[in-house]
Each structure stands twice: as structure tokens, then as C-alpha cells.
Design a protein around this motif. Structure first.
Motif, PDB file in Angstrom:
ATOM      1  N   ARG A   1      32.956  25.719  48.886  1.00  0.00           N
ATOM      2  CA  ARG A   1      32.074  26.861  49.150  1.00  0.00           C
ATOM      3  C   ARG A   1      32.566  27.597  50.380  1.00  0.00           C
ATOM      4  O   ARG A   1      32.948  26.987  51.375  1.00  0.00           O
ATOM      5  N   THR A   2      32.539  28.916  50.283  1.00  0.00           N
ATOM      6  CA  THR A   2      32.990  29.779  51.369  1.00  0.00           C
ATOM      7  C   THR A   2      32.366  31.148  51.144  1.00  0.00           C
ATOM      8  O   THR A   2      31.431  31.286  50.363  1.00  0.00           O
TER       9      THR A   2
ATOM     10  N   TYR B   1      45.330  32.376  55.131  1.00  0.00           N
ATOM     11  CA  TYR B   1      45.840  32.858  53.849  1.00  0.00           C
ATOM     12  C   TYR B   1      44.674  33.237  52.964  1.00  0.00           C
ATOM     13  O   TYR B   1      43.600  32.621  53.025  1.00  0.00           O
ATOM     14  N   PHE B   2      44.899  34.243  52.126  1.00  0.00           N
ATOM     15  CA  PHE B   2      43.852  34.793  51.274  1.00  0.00           C
ATOM     16  C   PHE B   2      44.409  35.099  49.891  1.00  0.00           C
ATOM     17  O   PHE B   2      45.626  35.180  49.700  1.00  0.00           O
ATOM     18  N   VAL B   3      43.501  35.334  48.961  1.00  0.00           N
ATOM     19  CA  VAL B   3      43.834  35.912  47.670  1.00  0.00           C
ATOM     20  C   VAL B   3      42.809  37.016  47.425  1.00  0.00           C
ATOM     21  O   VAL B   3      41.613  36.839  47.704  1.00  0.00           O
ATOM     22  N   ALA B   4      43.264  38.175  46.962  1.00  0.00           N
ATOM     23  CA  ALA B   4      42.383  39.318  46.742  1.00  0.00           C
ATOM     24  C   ALA B   4      41.748  39.249  45.357  1.00  0.00           C
ATOM     25  O   ALA B   4      42.421  38.968  44.365  1.00  0.00           O
TER      26      ALA B   4
ATOM     27  N   TYR C   1      37.426  42.432  47.639  1.00  0.00           N
ATOM     28  CA  TYR C   1      37.027  41.282  48.445  1.00  0.00           C
ATOM     29  C   TYR C   1      38.241  40.371  48.557  1.00  0.00           C
ATOM     30  O   TYR C   1      39.099  40.353  47.668  1.00  0.00           O
ATOM     31  N   VAL C   2      38.299  39.595  49.644  1.00  0.00           N
ATOM     32  CA  VAL C   2      39.354  38.599  49.785  1.00  0.00           C
ATOM     33  C   VAL C   2      38.722  37.220  49.957  1.00  0.00           C
ATOM     34  O   VAL C   2      37.687  37.064  50.597  1.00  0.00           O
ATOM     35  N   LEU C   3      39.365  36.238  49.334  1.00  0.00           N
ATOM     36  CA  LEU C   3      38.933  34.851  49.372  1.00  0.00           C
ATOM     37  C   LEU C   3      39.836  34.085  50.322  1.00  0.00           C
ATOM     38  O   LEU C   3      41.050  34.014  50.103  1.00  0.00           O
TER      39      LEU C   3
END
Length: 98
Positions: free
Chosen positions: A58-59, A21-24, A69-71
């Protein structure tokens, strides 16, 4: 560099068995990050420290189509913060590779 934004959580759909799963990061903030970033990591990743609620980790954020970018959101963070798929989250992001 420090940014704060809200974003909708989404599941990586490239593989049906994926639990990623990500958030943009919004386009305008992604552009600012790209402009100040001085160090290029593999796949264009940028090291960050992210905070959602009471969880900090941290990532790296990674560039995607559309100039964002995606987190990635670790399962431990999603579980600790009660983040459901399609939730909207408030993210504090410190860029470490600037």
C-alpha cells in the motif's frame, strides 16, 4: 476501482543523489482515477494497493505534469522482483480513495 497497466520504471531526476524510482500511470487511466477519486490527500495523493509480480504493498500515487499519476517503487519491491532501472513492469493497482 482496479486498473492494470504496463509502464517503464524511471528514476526521479530532481536530485542527483536520489534513489527514488517510479512508474507512470498512463494518461487515460490517470484521468479515470481523477474522475472517480472523491478524497483529496496531501499533494493530491491517492491511496492505492499496488501489485507487481508477487509483491503487493500500500502506498499513494501522486499527480505529475502531463496529467499522469506516478507510483513510487520501494527498494524492497524492486529488489524482490528484480526490477532494474528502465525496466517495463506490469502493475495491478486498486484505488482505495475512490
Amino acid at each position: 476501482m482496479f486498473v492494470r497497466f504496463e509502464g517503464e520504471v524511471f528514476r526521479w531526476e530532481a536530485r542527483s543523489d536520489s534513489d527514488w524510482y517510479f512508474v507512470a500511470v498512463p494518461v487515460e487511466l490517470s484521468t479515470e482515477i481523477r474522475e472517480v477519486q472523491t478524497y483529496r490527500r496531501g499533494f493530491g495523493g491517492v491511496r492505492v494497493e499496488a501489485t507487481i509480480g508477487g509483491s503487493t504493498w500500500r502506498t499513494s500515487i501522486f499527480p505529475q505534469a502531463g496529467g499522469v499519476y506516478v507510483l513510487p517503487l520501494k527498494r524492497a519491491v524492486r529488489d524482490a522482483e528484480g526490477i532494474a532501472p528502465d525496466a517495463v513492469v506490469l502493475v495491478d493497482l486498486a484505488v482505495l480513495d475512490a
